[in-house]
Design a protein around this motif. Structure first.
Motif, short mmCIF file in Angstrom:
data_model
loop_
_atom_site.label_atom_id
_atom_site.label_comp_id
_atom_site.label_asym_id
_atom_site.label_seq_id
_atom_site.Cartn_x
_atom_site.Cartn_y
_atom_site.Cartn_z
N ASP A 1 -0.31 21.23 40.91
CA ASP A 1 0.11 19.99 41.57
C ASP A 1 0.86 19.07 40.60
O ASP A 1 1.53 18.13 41.03
CB ASP A 1 -1.11 19.25 42.13
CG ASP A 1 -1.64 19.92 43.39
OD1 ASP A 1 -0.81 20.46 44.16
OD2 ASP A 1 -2.87 19.92 43.60
N ASP A 2 0.69 19.31 39.32
CA ASP A 2 1.38 18.54 38.28
C ASP A 2 2.18 19.54 37.45
O ASP A 2 1.73 20.00 36.40
CB ASP A 2 0.33 17.82 37.42
CG ASP A 2 0.95 16.91 36.38
OD1 ASP A 2 2.19 16.95 36.20
OD2 ASP A 2 0.20 16.16 35.75
N LYS B 1 3.91 27.43 43.15
CA LYS B 1 2.79 27.89 43.98
C LYS B 1 3.19 29.13 44.79
O LYS B 1 2.43 30.09 44.88
CB LYS B 1 2.34 26.79 44.92
CG LYS B 1 1.55 25.69 44.24
CD LYS B 1 1.12 24.63 45.24
CE LYS B 1 0.34 23.52 44.57
NZ LYS B 1 -0.02 22.45 45.51
N ARG C 1 9.98 12.13 41.82
CA ARG C 1 8.76 12.65 42.45
C ARG C 1 9.08 13.81 43.40
O ARG C 1 8.40 14.84 43.36
CB ARG C 1 8.06 11.51 43.20
CG ARG C 1 6.60 11.75 43.47
CD ARG C 1 5.96 10.50 44.05
NE ARG C 1 5.70 9.51 43.03
CZ ARG C 1 4.58 9.45 42.32
NH1 ARG C 1 3.62 10.34 42.55
NH2 ARG C 1 4.39 8.52 41.42
N PRO C 2 10.13 13.69 44.26
CA PRO C 2 10.48 14.85 45.11
C PRO C 2 10.89 16.08 44.28
O PRO C 2 10.60 17.21 44.68
CB PRO C 2 11.66 14.33 45.95
CG PRO C 2 11.48 12.85 45.97
CD PRO C 2 10.89 12.48 44.65
N ASP C 3 11.57 15.87 43.15
CA ASP C 3 11.92 17.01 42.29
C ASP C 3 10.64 17.74 41.85
O ASP C 3 10.55 18.97 41.91
CB ASP C 3 12.62 16.55 41.00
CG ASP C 3 14.01 16.00 41.23
OD1 ASP C 3 14.62 16.34 42.26
OD2 ASP C 3 14.47 15.23 40.37
N LEU C 4 9.66 16.95 41.41
CA LEU C 4 8.42 17.55 40.90
C LEU C 4 7.67 18.27 42.01
O LEU C 4 7.08 19.34 41.81
CB LEU C 4 7.53 16.47 40.26
CG LEU C 4 8.12 15.84 39.00
CD1 LEU C 4 7.30 14.62 38.57
CD2 LEU C 4 8.19 16.86 37.87
N LYS C 5 7.73 17.68 43.21
CA LYS C 5 7.08 18.30 44.37
C LYS C 5 7.73 19.66 44.66
O LYS C 5 7.03 20.65 44.94
CB LYS C 5 7.23 17.36 45.57
CG LYS C 5 6.50 17.78 46.79
CD LYS C 5 5.07 17.26 46.78
CE LYS C 5 4.33 17.77 48.00
NZ LYS C 5 2.91 17.91 47.79
N ALA C 6 9.06 19.69 44.60
CA ALA C 6 9.77 20.94 44.89
C ALA C 6 9.47 21.99 43.81
O ALA C 6 9.29 23.18 44.11
CB ALA C 6 11.28 20.68 44.95
N SER D 1 6.74 22.15 42.02
CA SER D 1 5.36 22.55 42.27
C SER D 1 5.30 23.58 43.40
O SER D 1 4.59 24.60 43.30
CB SER D 1 4.54 21.30 42.63
OG SER D 1 3.28 21.65 43.10
N ARG D 2 6.08 23.33 44.46
CA ARG D 2 6.07 24.24 45.62
C ARG D 2 6.55 25.63 45.19
O ARG D 2 5.97 26.65 45.54
CB ARG D 2 6.95 23.67 46.73
CG ARG D 2 6.73 24.31 48.08
CD ARG D 2 7.61 23.68 49.16
NE ARG D 2 7.53 22.22 49.17
CZ ARG D 2 8.56 21.39 48.98
NH1 ARG D 2 9.78 21.88 48.79
NH2 ARG D 2 8.41 20.10 48.98
#
Ligand SMILES: [Fe+2]
Ligand SMILES: [Fe+2]
Length: 176
Positions: free
Chosen positions: A15-16, A168, A157-162, A164-165
């Motif tokens: 998640d991070d 995963k 934040r959206p970059d990091l979310k992408a 992370s996705r």
């Protein structure tokens, strides 16, 4: 470093993603320490040899993909010209390919006689392990000191979310 340092980071850290990558780098350092010991001792236990081989042919590749396919492209989009990251990322990407080739050689040496309890490290394999460790330690210093430092500043934040996705999905972890 203890052998436990070579265990994979917990999936919850995905998640991070920058923290996960940093933890993966600590693990890479620990594996380099083990490889240097193999090269110095000229011998490895079967269990350690198998674990290192599994890492070099498995999770290390996933880590390279995390960077080549998720982290570096995001950084290329966000970096400012004065960051001068283009040449650095091109060099690091090339090093991933060289590193994979060296890792294959080391993996072959460690798994050449799978029935033996003890793996003897011959001169050429020992030299490959030392060369790999030296090159990997330089690579990690640049990634921790420059790439991850800039990623913390430039990525949104959206970059990091992408990222992370992507990481995963690569590992088949739910919640991507
Ligand atoms: Fe890395
Ligand atoms: Fe890398």
């Amino acid at each position: 470093m203890s052998w436990d340092d070579t265990a994979p980071p917990p999936f919850v850290l995905l998640d991070d993603p920058l923290a996960y990558i940093l933890a993966a780098h600590l693990r890479q350092r620990a594996v380099c320490t083990v490889l240097r010991r193999f090269a110095t001792d000229r011998v490895a236990s079967r269990a350690e040899a198998d674990r290192v081989t599994a890492y070099l042919t498995g999770d290390l590749r996933l880590h390279h993909e995390d960077e080549d396919l998720d982290l570096y492209p995001a950084l290329r989009r966000r970096a400012l010209p004065e960051d001068g990251l283009g040449i650095t990322l091109a060099r690091l990407g090339e090093e991933h390919r060289q590193c994979a080739a060296m890792a294959d050689i080391i993996g072959e040496a460690l798994s050449a006689r799978p029935a033996d309890d003890t793996v003897h490290i011959y001169t050429a394999a020992g030299e490959a392990m030392q060369a790999y460790a030296a090159s990997e330690m330089r690579h990690l210093a640049l990634e921790n000191g420059v790439v991850l430092a800039l990623a913390r500043i430039r990525l949104t934040r959206p970059d990091l979310k992408a990222i992370s996705r992507g990481m995963k999905l690569r590992r088949g972890v739910d919640g991507a």
